[in-house]
Design a protein around this motif. Structure first.
Motif, PDB file in Angstrom:
ATOM      1  N   ALA A 299      -4.843   4.923  -5.953  1.00 13.39           N
ATOM      2  CA  ALA A 299      -3.821   3.937  -5.590  1.00 13.39           C
ATOM      3  C   ALA A 299      -2.458   4.424  -6.100  1.00 13.39           C
ATOM      4  CB  ALA A 299      -4.153   2.581  -6.206  1.00 13.39           C
TER       5      ALA A 299
ATOM      6  N   GLU B 256      -7.116  -1.886 -12.908  1.00 13.19           N
ATOM      7  CA  GLU B 256      -7.813  -2.612 -11.844  1.00 13.19           C
ATOM      8  C   GLU B 256      -7.647  -1.973 -10.476  1.00 13.19           C
ATOM      9  OE1 GLU B 256      -9.916  -5.151 -12.162  1.00 13.19           O
ATOM     10  OE2 GLU B 256      -9.654  -5.063 -14.325  1.00 13.19           O
ATOM     11  N   LEU B 257      -6.599  -1.164 -10.298  1.00 13.70           N
ATOM     12  CA  LEU B 257      -6.376  -0.541  -8.995  1.00 13.70           C
ATOM     13  C   LEU B 257      -7.416   0.543  -8.744  1.00 13.70           C
ATOM     14  CD1 LEU B 257      -2.482  -0.199  -8.998  1.00 13.70           C
ATOM     15  CD2 LEU B 257      -3.857  -1.732  -7.570  1.00 13.70           C
ATOM     16  N   PRO B 258      -7.782   0.764  -7.491  1.00 12.86           N
ATOM     17  CA  PRO B 258      -8.760   1.813  -7.194  1.00 12.86           C
ATOM     18  C   PRO B 258      -8.179   3.199  -7.465  1.00 12.86           C
ATOM     19  CG  PRO B 258      -7.872   0.880  -5.169  1.00 12.86           C
ATOM     20  CD  PRO B 258      -7.337   0.053  -6.293  1.00 12.86           C
ATOM     21  N   VAL B 259      -9.058   4.147  -7.687  1.00 14.65           N
ATOM     22  CA  VAL B 259      -8.642   5.536  -7.887  1.00 14.65           C
ATOM     23  C   VAL B 259      -7.838   5.977  -6.671  1.00 14.65           C
ATOM     24  CG1 VAL B 259      -9.469   7.902  -8.110  1.00 14.65           C
ATOM     25  CG2 VAL B 259     -10.617   6.052  -9.341  1.00 14.65           C
TER      26      VAL B 259
ATOM     27  N   LYS C 272       0.841  -1.205   0.000  1.00 16.43           N
ATOM     28  CA  LYS C 272       0.000   0.000   0.000  1.00 16.43           C
ATOM     29  C   LYS C 272       0.877   1.256   0.000  1.00 16.43           C
ATOM     30  CE  LYS C 272      -3.963  -2.114   2.096  1.00 16.43           C
ATOM     31  NZ  LYS C 272      -4.404  -2.962   1.068  1.00 16.43           N
TER      32      LYS C 272
ATOM     33  N   THR D  96      -2.986  -1.240 -13.586  1.00 13.97           N
ATOM     34  CA  THR D  96      -3.363   0.164 -13.376  1.00 13.97           C
ATOM     35  C   THR D  96      -4.871   0.348 -13.516  1.00 13.97           C
ATOM     36  OG1 THR D  96      -1.199   0.935 -14.112  1.00 13.97           O
ATOM     37  CG2 THR D  96      -2.992   2.524 -14.206  1.00 13.97           C
TER      38      THR D  96
END
Length: 138
Positions: free
Chosen positions: A95, A90-93, A51, A88
């Protein structure tokens, strides 16, 4: 011969380094497109799990590759690029960003400056992008 992949995770940054070498045999070519790519995906998984860490996948391509090796290394780079772009999406906004950096021999200074920038707050706008420092190729 293909080399491995190393993953360096520090506070706020992950750098995944791949030096594909010159795959000469069928086994080495398959290893590049399967084993080395899998090692990069594992590194990306570590980065996402950490993270709040920006990531650069740093692919260092040797000069003077044979035509056959150049084709296999290009396929390796394309596979990494596609993996990063899919990740990119698939990652949440919000990230942390993941980018690809490709360089050749003798580009240590350029590679270091670009990596430092991409991992900085100033480079935070870039996500899922490939930066090829080798310049135009025939």
């Amino acid at each position: 011969m293909t080399d491995g992949v190393s993953v360096r995770v520090s506070e706020g940054a992950t750098v995944i380094v791949a030096e594909p070498g010159e795959p000469e045999t069928q086994e080495e070519r398959a290893g590049l497109l399967v084993d080395r790519l899998f090692e990069i995906v594992e590194g990306l998984n570590r980065s996402v799990a950490a993270k709040d860490t920006r990531t650069v996948v740093d692919v260092r391509i040797a000069d003077g590759l044979s035509d056959a090796a150049r084709v296999n290394v290009a396929a390796f780079v394309a596979a990494i690029k596609g993996t990063i772009q899919a990740l990119t999406l698939e990652l949440p906004v919000g990230a942390p960003n993941v980018n690809l950096l490709v360089s050749g021999s003798g580009q240590d200074g350029d590679r270091e400056r670009t990596t430092r920038y991409l991992l900085s707050e100033d480079g935070g706008y870039s996500a899922g992008t490939a930066y090829d420092l080798r310049g135009p190729r025939a």
